[in-house]
Every structure is written in C-alpha cells, then in structure tokens.
Design a protein around this motif. Structure first.
Motif, PDB file in Angstrom:
ATOM      1  N   GLU A  63       2.383  -5.205  11.235  1.00 52.73           N
ATOM      2  CA  GLU A  63       0.925  -5.257  11.138  1.00 52.73           C
ATOM      3  C   GLU A  63       0.306  -3.979  10.596  1.00 52.73           C
ATOM      4  OE1 GLU A  63      -0.712  -6.363  14.895  1.00 52.73           O
ATOM      5  OE2 GLU A  63       0.236  -8.349  14.921  1.00 52.73           O
ATOM      6  N   HIS A  64       0.968  -2.844  10.745  1.00 55.39           N
ATOM      7  CA  HIS A  64       0.346  -1.576  10.375  1.00 55.39           C
ATOM      8  C   HIS A  64       1.152  -0.774   9.339  1.00 55.39           C
ATOM      9  CE1 HIS A  64      -2.593  -2.075  13.618  1.00 55.39           C
ATOM     10  NE2 HIS A  64      -1.580  -2.446  14.390  1.00 55.39           N
ATOM     11  N   ILE A  65       2.465  -0.767   9.469  1.00 54.87           N
ATOM     12  CA  ILE A  65       3.285   0.025   8.543  1.00 54.87           C
ATOM     13  C   ILE A  65       3.458  -0.696   7.208  1.00 54.87           C
ATOM     14  CG2 ILE A  65       5.505   1.139   8.168  1.00 54.87           C
ATOM     15  CD1 ILE A  65       3.872   2.449  10.354  1.00 54.87           C
ATOM     16  N   LEU A  66       3.916  -1.943   7.253  1.00 52.10           N
ATOM     17  CA  LEU A  66       4.204  -2.679   6.024  1.00 52.10           C
ATOM     18  C   LEU A  66       2.993  -2.821   5.100  1.00 52.10           C
ATOM     19  CD1 LEU A  66       6.256  -4.202   4.344  1.00 52.10           C
ATOM     20  CD2 LEU A  66       5.748  -6.263   5.673  1.00 52.10           C
ATOM     21  N   PRO A  67       1.796  -3.156   5.602  1.00 49.85           N
ATOM     22  CA  PRO A  67       0.651  -3.264   4.681  1.00 49.85           C
ATOM     23  C   PRO A  67       0.358  -1.981   3.923  1.00 49.85           C
ATOM     24  CG  PRO A  67       0.133  -4.319   6.771  1.00 49.85           C
ATOM     25  CD  PRO A  67       1.435  -3.605   6.969  1.00 49.85           C
ATOM     26  N   ASN A  68       0.681  -0.840   4.501  1.00 48.63           N
ATOM     27  CA  ASN A  68       0.454   0.432   3.829  1.00 48.63           C
ATOM     28  C   ASN A  68       1.549   0.776   2.825  1.00 48.63           C
ATOM     29  OD1 ASN A  68      -1.974   2.049   5.098  1.00 48.63           O
ATOM     30  ND2 ASN A  68      -0.968   1.003   6.797  1.00 48.63           N
ATOM     31  N   LEU A  69       2.606  -0.040   2.779  1.00 48.63           N
ATOM     32  CA  LEU A  69       3.707   0.193   1.840  1.00 48.63           C
ATOM     33  C   LEU A  69       3.701  -0.768   0.669  1.00 48.63           C
ATOM     34  CD1 LEU A  69       6.669   0.732   4.365  1.00 48.63           C
ATOM     35  CD2 LEU A  69       5.146   2.438   3.375  1.00 48.63           C
ATOM     36  N   VAL A  70       2.782  -1.735   0.679  1.00 47.95           N
ATOM     37  CA  VAL A  70       2.798  -2.785  -0.341  1.00 47.95           C
ATOM     38  C   VAL A  70       2.669  -2.199  -1.742  1.00 47.95           C
ATOM     39  CG1 VAL A  70       1.524  -4.750  -1.263  1.00 47.95           C
ATOM     40  CG2 VAL A  70       1.964  -4.598   1.186  1.00 47.95           C
ATOM     41  N   ASN A  71       1.733  -1.278  -1.937  1.00 48.81           N
ATOM     42  CA  ASN A  71       1.538  -0.696  -3.271  1.00 48.81           C
ATOM     43  C   ASN A  71       2.805  -0.005  -3.759  1.00 48.81           C
ATOM     44  OD1 ASN A  71      -1.079  -1.589  -3.092  1.00 48.81           O
ATOM     45  ND2 ASN A  71      -1.948   0.420  -2.620  1.00 48.81           N
ATOM     46  N   LEU A  72       3.428   0.749  -2.883  1.00 55.41           N
ATOM     47  CA  LEU A  72       4.655   1.458  -3.235  1.00 55.41           C
ATOM     48  C   LEU A  72       5.773   0.488  -3.578  1.00 55.41           C
ATOM     49  CD1 LEU A  72       6.072   4.237  -3.406  1.00 55.41           C
ATOM     50  CD2 LEU A  72       6.670   3.952  -0.998  1.00 55.41           C
ATOM     51  N   LEU A  73       5.886  -0.585  -2.818  1.00 52.60           N
ATOM     52  CA  LEU A  73       6.933  -1.567  -3.061  1.00 52.60           C
ATOM     53  C   LEU A  73       6.701  -2.329  -4.362  1.00 52.60           C
ATOM     54  CD1 LEU A  73       7.357  -2.979   0.563  1.00 52.60           C
ATOM     55  CD2 LEU A  73       8.907  -1.455  -0.662  1.00 52.60           C
ATOM     56  N   ILE A  74       5.442  -2.592  -4.707  1.00 51.90           N
ATOM     57  CA  ILE A  74       5.141  -3.278  -5.966  1.00 51.90           C
ATOM     58  C   ILE A  74       5.583  -2.427  -7.153  1.00 51.90           C
ATOM     59  CG2 ILE A  74       3.259  -4.033  -7.476  1.00 51.90           C
ATOM     60  CD1 ILE A  74       1.781  -4.973  -4.994  1.00 51.90           C
ATOM     61  N   VAL A  75       5.262  -1.147  -7.103  1.00 57.79           N
ATOM     62  CA  VAL A  75       5.653  -0.251  -8.195  1.00 57.79           C
ATOM     63  C   VAL A  75       7.165  -0.163  -8.302  1.00 57.79           C
ATOM     64  CG1 VAL A  75       5.553   2.128  -9.028  1.00 57.79           C
ATOM     65  CG2 VAL A  75       3.517   1.073  -8.045  1.00 57.79           C
ATOM     66  N   GLN A  76       7.834   0.029  -7.162  1.00 55.54           N
ATOM     67  CA  GLN A  76       9.292   0.115  -7.182  1.00 55.54           C
ATOM     68  C   GLN A  76       9.904  -1.202  -7.628  1.00 55.54           C
ATOM     69  OE1 GLN A  76      10.922   2.990  -6.606  1.00 55.54           O
ATOM     70  NE2 GLN A  76      12.804   1.945  -7.243  1.00 55.54           N
ATOM     71  N   GLY A  77       9.268  -2.308  -7.276  1.00 56.60           N
ATOM     72  CA  GLY A  77       9.775  -3.609  -7.698  1.00 56.60           C
ATOM     73  C   GLY A  77       9.778  -3.763  -9.209  1.00 56.60           C
ATOM     74  N   THR A  78       8.735  -3.270  -9.883  1.00 54.51           N
ATOM     75  CA  THR A  78       8.716  -3.355 -11.345  1.00 54.51           C
ATOM     76  C   THR A  78       9.812  -2.494 -11.957  1.00 54.51           C
ATOM     77  OG1 THR A  78       7.082  -1.560 -11.522  1.00 54.51           O
ATOM     78  CG2 THR A  78       6.240  -3.812 -11.376  1.00 54.51           C
ATOM     79  N   ILE A  79      10.057  -1.335 -11.354  1.00 53.67           N
ATOM     80  CA  ILE A  79      11.119  -0.461 -11.867  1.00 53.67           C
ATOM     81  C   ILE A  79      12.479  -1.114 -11.686  1.00 53.67           C
ATOM     82  CG2 ILE A  79      12.267   1.768 -11.555  1.00 53.67           C
ATOM     83  CD1 ILE A  79       9.540   2.894 -10.708  1.00 53.67           C
ATOM     84  N   GLN A  80      12.720  -1.671 -10.501  1.00 51.21           N
ATOM     85  CA  GLN A  80      13.996  -2.334 -10.252  1.00 51.21           C
ATOM     86  C   GLN A  80      14.149  -3.589 -11.099  1.00 51.21           C
ATOM     87  OE1 GLN A  80      15.091   0.644  -8.486  1.00 51.21           O
ATOM     88  NE2 GLN A  80      16.545  -1.038  -8.281  1.00 51.21           N
ATOM     89  N   PHE A  81      13.029  -4.223 -11.419  1.00 56.55           N
ATOM     90  CA  PHE A  81      13.057  -5.393 -12.298  1.00 56.55           C
ATOM     91  C   PHE A  81      13.593  -4.998 -13.675  1.00 56.55           C
ATOM     92  CE2 PHE A  81      10.330  -9.301 -13.676  1.00 56.55           C
ATOM     93  CZ  PHE A  81      11.502  -9.964 -14.004  1.00 56.55           C
ATOM     94  N   SER A  82      13.094  -3.871 -14.206  1.00 56.22           N
ATOM     95  CA  SER A  82      13.581  -3.410 -15.505  1.00 56.22           C
ATOM     96  C   SER A  82      15.050  -3.018 -15.442  1.00 56.22           C
ATOM     97  CB  SER A  82      12.735  -2.227 -15.994  1.00 56.22           C
ATOM     98  OG  SER A  82      12.926  -1.077 -15.187  1.00 56.22           O
ATOM     99  N   LEU A  83      15.450  -2.379 -14.354  1.00 56.94           N
ATOM    100  CA  LEU A  83      16.860  -2.030 -14.191  1.00 56.94           C
ATOM    101  C   LEU A  83      17.718  -3.284 -14.035  1.00 56.94           C
ATOM    102  CD1 LEU A  83      16.580   1.049 -11.782  1.00 56.94           C
ATOM    103  CD2 LEU A  83      16.970   1.054 -14.254  1.00 56.94           C
ATOM    104  N   GLY A  84      17.146  -4.326 -13.417  1.00 58.14           N
ATOM    105  CA  GLY A  84      17.871  -5.587 -13.292  1.00 58.14           C
ATOM    106  C   GLY A  84      18.113  -6.240 -14.641  1.00 58.14           C
ATOM    107  N   ILE A  85      17.125  -6.134 -15.544  1.00 62.17           N
ATOM    108  CA  ILE A  85      17.307  -6.651 -16.907  1.00 62.17           C
ATOM    109  C   ILE A  85      18.470  -5.930 -17.585  1.00 62.17           C
ATOM    110  CG2 ILE A  85      16.266  -6.825 -19.199  1.00 62.17           C
ATOM    111  CD1 ILE A  85      14.945  -8.745 -17.372  1.00 62.17           C
ATOM    112  N   LEU A  86      18.491  -4.606 -17.455  1.00 63.62           N
ATOM    113  CA  LEU A  86      19.577  -3.824 -18.048  1.00 63.62           C
ATOM    114  C   LEU A  86      20.918  -4.162 -17.404  1.00 63.62           C
ATOM    115  CD1 LEU A  86      17.976  -0.272 -18.430  1.00 63.62           C
ATOM    116  CD2 LEU A  86      18.660  -1.817 -20.267  1.00 63.62           C
ATOM    117  N   ALA A  87      20.921  -4.301 -16.084  1.00 66.78           N
ATOM    118  CA  ALA A  87      22.172  -4.602 -15.386  1.00 66.78           C
ATOM    119  C   ALA A  87      22.710  -5.971 -15.790  1.00 66.78           C
ATOM    120  CB  ALA A  87      21.959  -4.541 -13.876  1.00 66.78           C
ATOM    121  N   GLU A  88      21.823  -6.957 -15.897  1.00 66.59           N
ATOM    122  CA  GLU A  88      22.265  -8.291 -16.310  1.00 66.59           C
ATOM    123  C   GLU A  88      22.833  -8.262 -17.725  1.00 66.59           C
ATOM    124  OE1 GLU A  88      22.492 -12.057 -18.105  1.00 66.59           O
ATOM    125  OE2 GLU A  88      21.018 -10.550 -18.735  1.00 66.59           O
ATOM    126  N   ALA A  89      22.176  -7.510 -18.614  1.00 62.49           N
ATOM    127  CA  ALA A  89      22.673  -7.401 -19.984  1.00 62.49           C
ATOM    128  C   ALA A  89      24.035  -6.721 -20.013  1.00 62.49           C
ATOM    129  CB  ALA A  89      21.671  -6.628 -20.841  1.00 62.49           C
TER     130      ALA A  89
END
Length: 271
Positions: free
Chosen positions: A177-203
C-alpha cells in the motif's frame, strides 16, 4: 525530455504497429519459397528485396518484430512479476535470513550470462522461443529484485511508513500500500530499459540458433543467415540490423524521456 520521449515513442510505435498488422496481414507469405526469385534487390513488388529462399524481407521483418516484441515483453513481465515481490520482501526483512537468501540468489543468477542460461535450458528442453523467454526472464528477475530492494530500503525509514506501522499495519501491507506505489515510476523506466535489452537478447539467442525456430522469422536468425551473402545481397543484413538498432534506440529514448518526466528531482533541477 519530451523530444526524446516523443521520438522514442514514435519509433517504437512503428514496430509495434508492424507486429500487430503481421497478425492479420503481411505483403507476402513468409513460409512460401520462391527459389527463382531469390536474392532480389528492393523493388516495387518487394520493397526490401528477397532472401536466399525467395521470401519477402519486409514480411519477414514484420513477423520478426512480433516475435522479438513478444519474447522481450513476456520476459520483462516474468522478471518484474518475480523480482519486484522478492525485492519488497527482502527490503521489509532487511538483514534477515530471507534478505540474505534473496541477495545471494541474485548473485548466483548474475554469475551466469543470459546466453549460458539459455544454452543450459536448451540442452534440456531444446531450442525454442519459449525457452528464450524463460532464459531472458530468469536473467531479469535479479535486476528488478535488486532495484526494488534498494529503492524500498530508502523508503522504510520515512515518516509515512512509521505512521503506517503505528496504525498497526504489517510489513506485507505496508509494502503493497505504501512502498510499491512509490516505486512505480522507477519500475516503468527500468522496464523500458530491460525491454530494449530483451530485444537484443532475443536477437542474440536467435543468431546462435537458440531462439525462435524455422519457419518462424526472427531478426537474429535473419542476420545469421545473411552473413555469408553480404557481398551479394547486403540488404539481407541491413534490414534486420537496422530494425534491431532502431527498436533499441527508440526504447532507450523512451526510457530517458520517462525518467526525466517522472523523476521529480530532475524536474526541480530543470526548473
């Protein structure tokens, strides 16, 4: 800030649109062979030419985009779905046996590159896109676990967490209820970075034959198949290579733009 976000979003939107369109339509059938029309240069009929089996390169790129995006998206989902709860639990029990187990488990996974994990999985279950997803997903788990734990540890001493404790809330409820909502922005940014790395890893996995298997097109395998024919048909390597570069560039621009947009400290500095 906004320019990077818009530019990255536009690039990614093009490839996502191509992947979605490929679900219902491609200019040519990617499984149909036309040996007589092999290695054709770009033309009106085949905008990006044909490969050594006479298949349309543009159609293969569209289906390959679907494969790469699906693999990377599911792998990031696995990493986030397992890593975030582990990171929250480790932060809530900082210094406990659970925290030590989570962190040492992260170190163990980091000790093995994603390619080596994929080789081990493939040796047991065989090469496939599903096994590529599992390999990339396993490698993403400690990334999100470490990120979540580190960010959550900085929040636990805050006044709003102490107030929640005074209200009788347990560690699990406070984390959700309190910790996770404050991490959403950080996780979204990291998710996009890992998404790009996932594209490279799959290739990379497809390039060595551990990803999606024929006849399903894959950007990495298209590169592998074109390397011996670069002098005769350079478009075979340039098309998937540029697709990988542009997709990763677009996702990184999105990540930078989202970081600048969502991080209040950067907004204050710019102001």
């Amino acid at each position: 800030m906004m320019r990077a976000l818009v530019a990255g979003g536009a690039i990614v939107a093009v490839f996502v649109a191509a992947a979605l369109v490929s679900l219902v339509w491609t200019p040519w059938d990617v499984t149909a062979l036309d040996i007589a029309g092999k290695l054709q240069p770009p033309s009106r009929a085949h905008w990006l030419g044909t490969d050594h089996f006479g298949r349309d390169v543009l159609s293969m790129l569209m289906v390959g985009a679907r494969v790469s995006i699906a693999v990377a998206l599911v792998a990031v989902g696995i990493g986030m779905g397992l890593g975030v709860p582990l990171g929250l639990a480790a932060a809530a029990r900082h210094g406990s046996l659970l925290d030590e187990i989570v962190m040492r488990g992260n170190d163990l996974v980091f000790a093995f590159p994603a390619l080596l994990i994929a080789i081990m999985i493939t040796a047991v279950f065989g090469p496939s896109a599903v096994n590529a997803i599992v390999a990339i997903g396993i490698f993403n788990v400690p990334v999100f676990a470490r990120l979540t734990r580190g960010a959550a540890l900085s929040l636990w001493p805050r006044d709003f967490v102490l107030a929640a404790r005074m209200a009788g809330k347990g560690d699990a409820r406070i984390s959700l209820e309190h910790i996770l909502p404050n991490l959403v922005n950080l996780l979204i940014v990291q998710g996009t970075i890992q998404f790009s790395l996932g594209i490279l890893a799959e290739a990379g996995l497809s390039y060595v034959g551990l990803g999606a298997q024929p006849p399903t097109p894959s950007w990495g395998r298209m590169l592998a198949e074109s390397q011996t024919m670069f002098a005769l048909a350079p478009h075979l390597a340039l098309a998937p290579g540029l697709a990988i570069v542009l997709t990763v560039l677009g996702l990184n621009l999105m990540g930078d733009g989202l970081r600048d947009l969502l991080d209040p400290r950067l907004r204050r500095v710019r102001a």
